[in-house]
Design an enzyme around this catalytic site. Sequence first.
Site, short mmCIF file in Angstrom:
data_model
loop_
_atom_site.label_atom_id
_atom_site.label_comp_id
_atom_site.label_asym_id
_atom_site.label_seq_id
_atom_site.Cartn_x
_atom_site.Cartn_y
_atom_site.Cartn_z
N HIS A 39 0.84 -1.21 0.00
CA HIS A 39 0.00 0.00 0.00
C HIS A 39 0.87 1.24 0.00
O HIS A 39 2.08 1.17 0.24
CB HIS A 39 -0.89 0.00 1.25
CG HIS A 39 -0.11 0.12 2.52
ND1 HIS A 39 0.42 -0.99 3.16
CD2 HIS A 39 0.29 1.19 3.24
CE1 HIS A 39 1.08 -0.59 4.23
NE2 HIS A 39 1.04 0.73 4.30
N HIS A 121 5.51 6.90 -1.22
CA HIS A 121 6.37 5.73 -1.39
C HIS A 121 5.62 4.47 -0.96
O HIS A 121 4.75 4.52 -0.10
CB HIS A 121 7.67 5.88 -0.59
CG HIS A 121 7.49 5.77 0.90
ND1 HIS A 121 7.00 6.82 1.66
CD2 HIS A 121 7.70 4.75 1.75
CE1 HIS A 121 6.93 6.44 2.93
NE2 HIS A 121 7.34 5.17 3.02
P1 ATP Z 1 5.38 -3.08 10.77
O1 ATP Z 1 5.29 -1.96 11.78
O2 ATP Z 1 4.94 -4.40 11.30
O3 ATP Z 1 6.67 -3.12 10.06
P2 ATP Z 1 3.76 -1.35 9.18
O4 ATP Z 1 4.78 -0.29 9.48
O5 ATP Z 1 3.28 -1.50 7.79
O6 ATP Z 1 4.27 -2.77 9.66
P3 ATP Z 1 2.11 0.11 10.94
O7 ATP Z 1 3.28 0.45 11.83
O8 ATP Z 1 0.80 -0.15 11.58
O9 ATP Z 1 2.46 -1.15 10.07
O10 ATP Z 1 1.95 1.29 9.92
C1 ATP Z 1 0.91 1.36 8.98
C2 ATP Z 1 1.35 2.28 7.86
O11 ATP Z 1 1.60 3.59 8.38
C3 ATP Z 1 2.64 1.86 7.18
O12 ATP Z 1 2.58 2.23 5.82
C4 ATP Z 1 3.70 2.68 7.88
O13 ATP Z 1 4.80 2.93 7.04
C5 ATP Z 1 2.95 3.95 8.19
N1 ATP Z 1 3.45 4.56 9.40
C6 ATP Z 1 3.71 3.95 10.57
N2 ATP Z 1 4.11 4.80 11.51
C7 ATP Z 1 4.10 6.02 10.93
C8 ATP Z 1 4.41 7.34 11.38
N3 ATP Z 1 4.81 7.59 12.62
N4 ATP Z 1 4.28 8.33 10.50
C9 ATP Z 1 3.88 8.10 9.24
N5 ATP Z 1 3.56 6.90 8.75
C10 ATP Z 1 3.68 5.87 9.58
#
Ligand code: ATP
Length: 179
Positions: A39, A121
């Site tokens: 995504h 990205h």
């Molecule tokens: P994992 O944390 O297990 O590696 P993930 O990062 O995809 O997986 P989440 O941490 O729930 O899962 O994040 C969901 C989405 O939001 C992802 O696309 C992640 O890159 C983005 N994301 C997470 N934290 C932030 C943040 N602090 N600011 C902006 N985007 C974020």
Amino acid sequence: MRLFFALWPAPRTAGALHDWAMRASRESGGRVTHAETIHLTLAFLGEVAAERLPAAIEAARRVKGATHTLPIEQARYWKHNRIVWAGPNETPAPLAALAAELKACLLKAGFELEARAFAAHVTLIRNAREPRAALPELPRVDWPVGEFVLVRSVLSREGSSYEPIERCALSAGGRPRAR
Ligand code: ATP
Ligand code: MG
């Protein structure tokens, strides 16, 4: 609940990006994103109380974004968070407008968002090393953007799993849709 807004590619597009990432990971190691979870994050809400969910949905429905296509033109390694990502060379204007409007609507509804600028990205490999050689050429993918999705992220030991909660349609020219 942990919430974010994202663009979700059609299965064919996700499959092509996943296949590319499998090949790219030969150079970088790391954990390849499953096709179903590929995504592009538009806005990250983080932990939100369940009773605030209707407000998030309402804010998203106010957004009058326009349909467009997302070109996937470059793939890069980001050292600071050890990911390999793919995305457009330049953020398409309708996508930048969509992200900005969504952010504005969410802020107005009282949600907290980070101040960092939107960087379009798609994360394809996590915990990656600096690639040893040039990454393989990206496939030509077709990513029409006709909607954005509010997603719940459920963290577990196996990694995050995502549940779509609400889909918001975009419209040609960005005018509000008649309901
Ligand atoms: P994992 O944390 O297990 O590696 P993930 O990062 O995809 O997986 P989440 O941490 O729930 O899962 O994040 C969901 C989405 O939001 C992802 O696309 C992640 O890159 C983005 N994301 C997470 N934290 C932030 C943040 N602090 N600011 C902006 N985007 C974020
Ligand atoms: Mg994360």
